[in-house]
Design a protein around this motif. Structure first.
Motif, PDB file in Angstrom:
ATOM      1  N   VAL A  65      22.526  41.789  12.156  1.00 38.94           N
ATOM      2  CA  VAL A  65      21.310  42.524  11.783  1.00 38.94           C
ATOM      3  C   VAL A  65      20.938  43.405  12.968  1.00 38.94           C
ATOM      4  O   VAL A  65      20.168  43.032  13.851  1.00 38.94           O
ATOM      5  CB  VAL A  65      20.160  41.561  11.419  1.00 38.94           C
ATOM      6  N   ARG A  66      21.533  44.597  12.975  1.00 37.52           N
ATOM      7  CA  ARG A  66      21.335  45.555  14.060  1.00 37.52           C
ATOM      8  C   ARG A  66      21.684  46.945  13.523  1.00 37.52           C
ATOM      9  O   ARG A  66      22.142  47.064  12.384  1.00 37.52           O
ATOM     10  CB  ARG A  66      22.204  45.194  15.255  1.00 37.52           C
ATOM     11  N   PRO A  67      21.448  47.991  14.284  1.00 37.31           N
ATOM     12  CA  PRO A  67      21.743  49.333  13.789  1.00 37.31           C
ATOM     13  C   PRO A  67      23.185  49.480  13.316  1.00 37.31           C
ATOM     14  O   PRO A  67      24.117  48.921  13.901  1.00 37.31           O
ATOM     15  CB  PRO A  67      21.468  50.224  15.002  1.00 37.31           C
ATOM     16  N   GLY A  68      23.353  50.222  12.228  1.00 37.61           N
ATOM     17  CA  GLY A  68      24.676  50.428  11.654  1.00 37.61           C
ATOM     18  C   GLY A  68      24.748  49.914  10.236  1.00 37.61           C
ATOM     19  O   GLY A  68      24.521  48.724  10.001  1.00 37.61           O
ATOM     20  N   LEU A  69      25.052  50.781   9.288  1.00 39.67           N
ATOM     21  CA  LEU A  69      25.078  50.393   7.876  1.00 39.67           C
ATOM     22  C   LEU A  69      26.126  49.319   7.610  1.00 39.67           C
ATOM     23  O   LEU A  69      25.897  48.400   6.821  1.00 39.67           O
ATOM     24  CB  LEU A  69      25.355  51.624   6.999  1.00 39.67           C
ATOM     25  N   GLY A  70      27.281  49.410   8.260  1.00 42.06           N
ATOM     26  CA  GLY A  70      28.337  48.420   8.043  1.00 42.06           C
ATOM     27  C   GLY A  70      27.906  47.014   8.414  1.00 42.06           C
ATOM     28  O   GLY A  70      28.150  46.062   7.669  1.00 42.06           O
ATOM     29  N   ASN A  71      27.262  46.879   9.584  1.00 46.05           N
ATOM     30  CA  ASN A  71      26.773  45.569  10.009  1.00 46.05           C
ATOM     31  C   ASN A  71      25.772  45.000   9.014  1.00 46.05           C
ATOM     32  O   ASN A  71      25.825  43.820   8.641  1.00 46.05           O
ATOM     33  CB  ASN A  71      26.092  45.676  11.381  1.00 46.05           C
ATOM     34  N   LEU A  72      24.836  45.851   8.595  1.00 44.79           N
ATOM     35  CA  LEU A  72      23.797  45.409   7.666  1.00 44.79           C
ATOM     36  C   LEU A  72      24.384  45.023   6.313  1.00 44.79           C
ATOM     37  O   LEU A  72      23.941  44.055   5.683  1.00 44.79           O
ATOM     38  CB  LEU A  72      22.752  46.517   7.497  1.00 44.79           C
ATOM     39  N   LEU A  73      25.386  45.766   5.864  1.00 44.96           N
ATOM     40  CA  LEU A  73      26.025  45.452   4.584  1.00 44.96           C
ATOM     41  C   LEU A  73      26.655  44.062   4.610  1.00 44.96           C
ATOM     42  O   LEU A  73      26.511  43.291   3.658  1.00 44.96           O
ATOM     43  CB  LEU A  73      27.092  46.504   4.249  1.00 44.96           C
ATOM     44  N   VAL A  74      27.359  43.758   5.688  1.00 43.81           N
ATOM     45  CA  VAL A  74      27.997  42.438   5.789  1.00 43.81           C
ATOM     46  C   VAL A  74      26.941  41.347   5.798  1.00 43.81           C
ATOM     47  O   VAL A  74      27.052  40.338   5.081  1.00 43.81           O
ATOM     48  CB  VAL A  74      28.876  42.356   7.054  1.00 43.81           C
ATOM     49  N   ALA A  75      25.890  41.521   6.598  1.00 46.36           N
ATOM     50  CA  ALA A  75      24.852  40.490   6.716  1.00 46.36           C
ATOM     51  C   ALA A  75      24.174  40.246   5.378  1.00 46.36           C
ATOM     52  O   ALA A  75      24.017  39.093   4.939  1.00 46.36           O
ATOM     53  CB  ALA A  75      23.825  40.908   7.765  1.00 46.36           C
ATOM     54  N   PHE A  76      23.750  41.310   4.717  1.00 45.07           N
ATOM     55  CA  PHE A  76      23.039  41.167   3.447  1.00 45.07           C
ATOM     56  C   PHE A  76      23.965  40.687   2.329  1.00 45.07           C
ATOM     57  O   PHE A  76      23.602  39.788   1.562  1.00 45.07           O
ATOM     58  CB  PHE A  76      22.383  42.492   3.038  1.00 45.07           C
ATOM     59  N   CYS A  77      25.146  41.272   2.229  1.00 41.00           N
ATOM     60  CA  CYS A  77      26.036  40.948   1.102  1.00 41.00           C
ATOM     61  C   CYS A  77      26.548  39.508   1.180  1.00 41.00           C
ATOM     62  O   CYS A  77      26.580  38.799   0.166  1.00 41.00           O
ATOM     63  CB  CYS A  77      27.213  41.922   1.048  1.00 41.00           C
ATOM     64  N   VAL A  78      26.959  39.051   2.357  1.00 43.38           N
ATOM     65  CA  VAL A  78      27.465  37.684   2.489  1.00 43.38           C
ATOM     66  C   VAL A  78      26.346  36.680   2.239  1.00 43.38           C
ATOM     67  O   VAL A  78      26.507  35.714   1.485  1.00 43.38           O
ATOM     68  CB  VAL A  78      28.096  37.459   3.877  1.00 43.38           C
ATOM     69  N   GLY A  79      25.189  36.902   2.865  1.00 45.96           N
ATOM     70  CA  GLY A  79      24.081  35.969   2.695  1.00 45.96           C
ATOM     71  C   GLY A  79      23.592  35.887   1.266  1.00 45.96           C
ATOM     72  O   GLY A  79      23.366  34.793   0.730  1.00 45.96           O
ATOM     73  N   ILE A  80      23.450  37.037   0.622  1.00 50.60           N
ATOM     74  CA  ILE A  80      22.945  37.060  -0.747  1.00 50.60           C
ATOM     75  C   ILE A  80      24.004  36.563  -1.729  1.00 50.60           C
ATOM     76  O   ILE A  80      23.683  35.910  -2.723  1.00 50.60           O
ATOM     77  CB  ILE A  80      22.443  38.472  -1.093  1.00 50.60           C
ATOM     78  N   ALA A  81      25.273  36.863  -1.474  1.00 47.43           N
ATOM     79  CA  ALA A  81      26.332  36.359  -2.347  1.00 47.43           C
ATOM     80  C   ALA A  81      26.361  34.829  -2.333  1.00 47.43           C
ATOM     81  O   ALA A  81      26.526  34.189  -3.381  1.00 47.43           O
ATOM     82  CB  ALA A  81      27.681  36.924  -1.919  1.00 47.43           C
ATOM     83  N   LEU A  82      26.206  34.239  -1.163  1.00 51.77           N
ATOM     84  CA  LEU A  82      26.133  32.776  -1.082  1.00 51.77           C
ATOM     85  C   LEU A  82      24.950  32.247  -1.891  1.00 51.77           C
ATOM     86  O   LEU A  82      25.049  31.214  -2.558  1.00 51.77           O
ATOM     87  CB  LEU A  82      26.004  32.331   0.372  1.00 51.77           C
ATOM     88  N   TYR A  83      23.847  32.953  -1.824  1.00 55.15           N
ATOM     89  CA  TYR A  83      22.627  32.523  -2.508  1.00 55.15           C
ATOM     90  C   TYR A  83      22.811  32.462  -4.020  1.00 55.15           C
ATOM     91  O   TYR A  83      22.155  31.673  -4.706  1.00 55.15           O
ATOM     92  CB  TYR A  83      21.503  33.477  -2.117  1.00 55.15           C
ATOM     93  N   THR A  84      23.709  33.281  -4.580  1.00 56.57           N
ATOM     94  CA  THR A  84      23.921  33.268  -6.032  1.00 56.57           C
ATOM     95  C   THR A  84      24.487  31.939  -6.523  1.00 56.57           C
ATOM     96  O   THR A  84      24.350  31.600  -7.699  1.00 56.57           O
ATOM     97  CB  THR A  84      24.872  34.394  -6.479  1.00 56.57           C
ATOM     98  N   ALA A  85      25.123  31.184  -5.631  1.00 60.28           N
ATOM     99  CA  ALA A  85      25.615  29.861  -6.029  1.00 60.28           C
ATOM    100  C   ALA A  85      24.470  28.975  -6.477  1.00 60.28           C
ATOM    101  O   ALA A  85      24.640  28.101  -7.335  1.00 60.28           O
ATOM    102  CB  ALA A  85      26.376  29.212  -4.877  1.00 60.28           C
ATOM    103  N   MET A  86      23.279  29.197  -5.897  1.00 57.41           N
ATOM    104  CA  MET A  86      22.085  28.444  -6.283  1.00 57.41           C
ATOM    105  C   MET A  86      21.356  29.104  -7.453  1.00 57.41           C
ATOM    106  O   MET A  86      21.049  28.469  -8.449  1.00 57.41           O
ATOM    107  CB  MET A  86      21.148  28.333  -5.074  1.00 57.41           C
TER     108      MET A  86
END
Length: 269
Positions: free
Chosen positions: A169-190
């Motif tokens: 979670v820092r400047p850069g769209l690529g970094n933010l995409l990984v952080a948000f997409c991985v975290g939220i994708a895991l959340y869909t299991a619930m």
């Protein structure tokens, strides 16, 4: 659960559009009112829809019995303490995940990690679209492998990955995409199986109150305070501790989930 992620996607796209099209002064002057205006109209629509929907047949059959209950909240504690503990245990992590990725992380990334607001909203919008797409395959997966194993993977993976993801979670769209997409994708299991998991904890006559009271209490305690906790820690340069806080919550949820029975082929009581 497809209505919730769809609403979140609309909200994140609206945030992206407003930050991209309006200046900071325009946002401060009148832009911030636009989401509230749209939300008010949609809220009236939601009230109308709720008033026109029919309850389930099972609810109708148990309605008189539910009304006859005395002190139903005490009954949930006295006769279903394990269900209350299980609900609070996994709802704590679910709430922390929701408020972290869909609420607290956006201002945190902009204010505390100097990320560009437009990049943050774009990353969140893409991750939310992924959130919608994964609801159905994750629900189908739980029908194959079971709900309990899926929740165990979710809680364990969150405990292991949340702190490393926070470093992205820092400047850069690529970094933010990984952080948000991985975290939220895991959340869909619930989220893909949350209504079923919660409904199976209590009998019909206690289901509404048992879920409503203890779930909302958990949300208020852990979710409502999440943005305050993350900002308070950031003021003392301890923002990373918030993600350790989530990791500890994930460990607690893991052990609470281990006590759940497997109910993928069972009928509601």
């Amino acid at each position: 659960m497809d209505d919730l992620p769809s609403a979140l996607l609309v909200a994140s796209l609206l945030g992206y559009a407003l930050t991209a099209l309006l200046t900071e002064d325009q946002l401060t002057d009148y832009g911030w009112r636009i989401p509230f205006l749209i939300g008010g109209v949609l809220g009236l629509l939601g009230i109308w829809l709720r008033r026109t929907l029919d309850e389930t047949e099972q609810f109708g059959d148990n309605q008189a019995r539910a009304r006859a209950l005395k002190n139903p909240l005490w009954i949930t504690l006295r006769y279903h303490p394990k269900a209350v503990g299980q609900l609070v245990g996994f709802s704590m992590l679910s709430t922390l995940c929701y408020y972290t990725f869909f609420s607290a992380l956006t201002p945190f990334a902009v204010k505390n990690r100097d990320a560009d607001a437009t990049d943050v909203f774009l990353a969140l919008s893409i991750a939310t679209a992924l959130f919608i797409v994964l609801q159905y395959p994750m629900g189908a997966l739980s029908d194959r492998i079971g709900r309990k194993p899926q929740l165990l993977v979710w809680s364990a993976a969150t405990a292991i990955l949340i702190v490393p993801l926070s470093t992205l979670v820092r400047p850069g769209l690529g970094n933010l995409l990984v952080a948000f997409c991985v975290g939220i994708a895991l959340y869909t299991a619930m989220t893909s199986i949350a209504p079923a998991i919660m409904s199976e904890l209590f009998p019909t006559e206690l289901r509404g109150l048992g879920i409503g009271a203890w779930y909302n209490l958990t949300v208020a305690i852990f979710g409502g305070t999440a943005p305050l906790v993350i900002q308070a820690l950031a003021r003392y340069d301890l923002s990373a501790m918030f993600f350790w806080y989530i990791a500890i919550g994930a460990v607690i949820a893991f052990f609470a989930i281990r006590t759940l029975p497997e109910t993928k082929a069972a009928e509601l009581r």
